[in-house]
Motif scaffolding. Structure first.
Motif, PDB file in Angstrom:
ATOM      1  N   GLN A 254     -83.765 -50.891  23.957  1.00  0.00           N
ATOM      2  CA  GLN A 254     -82.802 -50.196  24.804  1.00  0.00           C
ATOM      3  C   GLN A 254     -82.229 -48.972  24.095  1.00  0.00           C
ATOM      4  O   GLN A 254     -82.040 -47.917  24.705  1.00  0.00           O
ATOM      5  N   ARG A 255     -81.972 -49.079  22.782  1.00  0.00           N
ATOM      6  CA  ARG A 255     -81.449 -47.946  22.018  1.00  0.00           C
ATOM      7  C   ARG A 255     -82.472 -46.812  21.971  1.00  0.00           C
ATOM      8  O   ARG A 255     -82.129 -45.641  22.102  1.00  0.00           O
ATOM      9  N   ARG A 256     -83.743 -47.178  21.754  1.00  0.00           N
ATOM     10  CA  ARG A 256     -84.784 -46.153  21.717  1.00  0.00           C
ATOM     11  C   ARG A 256     -84.898 -45.422  23.056  1.00  0.00           C
ATOM     12  O   ARG A 256     -85.051 -44.190  23.096  1.00  0.00           O
ATOM     13  N   VAL A 257     -84.822 -46.158  24.148  1.00  0.00           N
ATOM     14  CA  VAL A 257     -84.896 -45.530  25.477  1.00  0.00           C
ATOM     15  C   VAL A 257     -83.719 -44.588  25.703  1.00  0.00           C
ATOM     16  O   VAL A 257     -83.874 -43.474  26.225  1.00  0.00           O
ATOM     17  N   ALA A 258     -82.523 -44.998  25.290  1.00  0.00           N
ATOM     18  CA  ALA A 258     -81.339 -44.152  25.459  1.00  0.00           C
ATOM     19  C   ALA A 258     -81.467 -42.863  24.656  1.00  0.00           C
ATOM     20  O   ALA A 258     -81.126 -41.772  25.135  1.00  0.00           O
ATOM     21  N   GLU A 259     -81.985 -42.970  23.416  1.00  0.00           N
ATOM     22  CA  GLU A 259     -82.171 -41.775  22.596  1.00  0.00           C
ATOM     23  C   GLU A 259     -83.215 -40.851  23.201  1.00  0.00           C
ATOM     24  O   GLU A 259     -83.075 -39.624  23.166  1.00  0.00           O
ATOM     25  N   GLN A 260     -84.271 -41.426  23.755  1.00  0.00           N
ATOM     26  CA  GLN A 260     -85.299 -40.614  24.399  1.00  0.00           C
ATOM     27  C   GLN A 260     -84.734 -39.868  25.604  1.00  0.00           C
ATOM     28  O   GLN A 260     -85.010 -38.677  25.808  1.00  0.00           O
ATOM     29  N   ARG A 261     -83.926 -40.559  26.424  1.00  0.00           N
ATOM     30  CA  ARG A 261     -83.315 -39.910  27.588  1.00  0.00           C
ATOM     31  C   ARG A 261     -82.367 -38.796  27.146  1.00  0.00           C
ATOM     32  O   ARG A 261     -82.303 -37.732  27.763  1.00  0.00           O
ATOM     33  N   MET A 262     -81.664 -38.989  26.045  1.00  0.00           N
ATOM     34  CA  MET A 262     -80.745 -37.966  25.546  1.00  0.00           C
ATOM     35  C   MET A 262     -81.501 -36.728  25.101  1.00  0.00           C
ATOM     36  O   MET A 262     -81.088 -35.588  25.372  1.00  0.00           O
ATOM     37  N   ARG A 263     -82.627 -36.943  24.412  1.00  0.00           N
ATOM     38  CA  ARG A 263     -83.427 -35.801  23.975  1.00  0.00           C
ATOM     39  C   ARG A 263     -83.995 -35.049  25.172  1.00  0.00           C
ATOM     40  O   ARG A 263     -84.033 -33.809  25.179  1.00  0.00           O
ATOM     41  N   GLU A 264     -84.437 -35.766  26.179  1.00  0.00           N
ATOM     42  CA  GLU A 264     -84.987 -35.116  27.367  1.00  0.00           C
ATOM     43  C   GLU A 264     -83.911 -34.309  28.099  1.00  0.00           C
ATOM     44  O   GLU A 264     -84.160 -33.186  28.560  1.00  0.00           O
ATOM     45  N   THR A 265     -82.711 -34.863  28.194  1.00  0.00           N
ATOM     46  CA  THR A 265     -81.616 -34.148  28.857  1.00  0.00           C
ATOM     47  C   THR A 265     -81.243 -32.891  28.096  1.00  0.00           C
ATOM     48  O   THR A 265     -81.041 -31.817  28.681  1.00  0.00           O
TER      49      THR A 265
END
Length: 389
Positions: A254-265
């Motif tokens: 879940q942490r990895r997914v959140a970081e990925q979404r942050m980078r994409e944003t």
């Protein structure tokens, strides 16, 4: 003896009237034909009937001739001014503008608000009085005032509806939903509220698909639908070999997914900023190009008329950094007729010799002596030479 037929059909003989004597006073006011007829009628009645002497204190009888004569002598624009008294003692209103047979207009009944009738408007009445409006102008003004007030009342609900529409549009835009997403959401709500089992089942399937997509986007586990650990091979192997608990693996996924979404944003925000900066720079360059061409090309206005329709297609098909080069290339290939230069002003015509009178000084000047005996052509040449000196 003359015979006169009364209103009841009886014939009465009367003595002959002496017509040789003029009994009309010079000061009597002339009356019209109607008044004269009424006076003759009353004279005949007076001769045929003998009225008994009236008692003291009783009002004198006013005849129709008196009324007619007084009305003819006192004609005025005011129907009630100087009106002679009627036979009954009441003031007689004479309306000379009124045609025979016109019935008196009854008083206008009061408006009944319960029946939806228009009520007096003090504001409009005050405006009419202030402007001094009468007749058709007053009627037209009252109609316009009534129309404006009615339209103002009708606009209130429309204004409220427009405000609700703006609020709704703002709410929809704040969701940042695409038109497809918004349409699907409305369809989902319609299906779950339809009461139709078939449509409600389709809404359930749609909701499961949305739940699965949302679980993957945020790294949340949905048993049977979403397994975030399975999307990360290292975490799945660690759980399989007992090196990590599944709960810890789910938290890390879940942490990895959140970081990925942050980078994409963040990347999307930076890209949008770069695009906006490139757009602004391109517009500035196009403005500078326009000023330069306007200052150097006399046919700029005519060429711009040809270029204007293709500017939008250039902006949409070419990156902002290439706008200037593309626009200038198209501009240089436009051929228009060269503007016709204005003809130079003609030189002022020299006045003829005849319009330049010689000043009389009492003596003969050399020019006057020279002109004596010269023909017109010689005089003309001498005039040109004298002016050219």
């Amino acid at each position: 003896m003359d015979e006169i037929e009364t209103t009841d059909g009886a014939v009465i003989e009367t003595g002959a009237t002496d017509t040789g004597t003029d009994t009309t006073s010079a000061s009597d006011a002339p009356v019209d034909s109607d008044a004269a007829a009424l006076a003759a009628f009353d004279a005949g009645v007076a001769e045929l009937t003998t009225a008994p002497a009236s008692d003291e204190g009783s009002a004198p009888v006013t005849t129709a001739a008196d009324v007619a004569a007084a009305a003819a002598a006192a004609k005025t624009d005011d129907a009630t001014a100087h009106a002679p008294p009627a036979a009954g003692g009441a003031p007689l209103a004479v309306d000379h503008a009124k045609k025979d047979g016109d019935a008196a207009k009854p008083a206008e009944p009061a408006k009944d608000p319960a029946k939806g009738e228009a009520q007096p408007d003090p504001e409009t009445d005050a405006a009419v009085t202030e402007l001094g409006l009468k007749g058709k102008a007053e009627t037209r003004f009252r109609e316009m005032a009534s129309t404006i007030k009615t339209q103002a009342q009708e606009l209130e609900p429309l204004r409220a509806a427009a405000e609700r529409g703006e609020q709704w549009e703002k709410m929809v835009l704040e969701t940042r939903a695409t038109p497809e997403q918004f349409g699907q959401s409305l369809g989902y709500l319609a299906y779950i509220n339809s009461g139709d089992p078939g449509k409600m089942g389709q809404a359930f399937d749609f909701l499961l698909g949305e739940l699965q997509a949302l679980g993957k986007n945020i790294g949340r586990e949905v048993p049977g639908l979403v397994d975030p650990v399975a999307d990360h091979q290292d975490l799945a192997q660690a759980v399989q070999f007992g090196e990590m608990t599944r709960a810890a693996a789910l938290e890390l996924a879940q942490r990895r997914v959140a970081e990925q979404r942050m980078r994409e944003t963040q990347s999307a925000t930076e890209q949008k900023s770069r695009q906006q900066a490139e757009h602004d720079k391109g517009m500035q360059d196009v403005a500078a190009l326009s000023e330069r061409l306007k200052a150097t090309d006399p046919a700029f206005g005519e060429k711009l008329k040809v270029l204007a329709p293709v500017l939008d297609s250039i902006r949409q098909s070419v990156p902002p950094s290439q706008w200037v080069a593309k626009i200038e290339d198209v501009y240089q290939r436009i051929q228009v007729a060269a503007p016709v230069a204005a003809a130079p002003p003609a030189p002022a015509a020299r006045p003829p010799v005849g319009s330049m009178p010689l000043r009389a000084t009492g003596t003969t000047t050399p020019m006057q002596r020279t002109l004596k005996g010269a023909n017109e052509m010689d005089a003309f040449e001498m005039g040109l030479q004298s002016i050219g000196r």
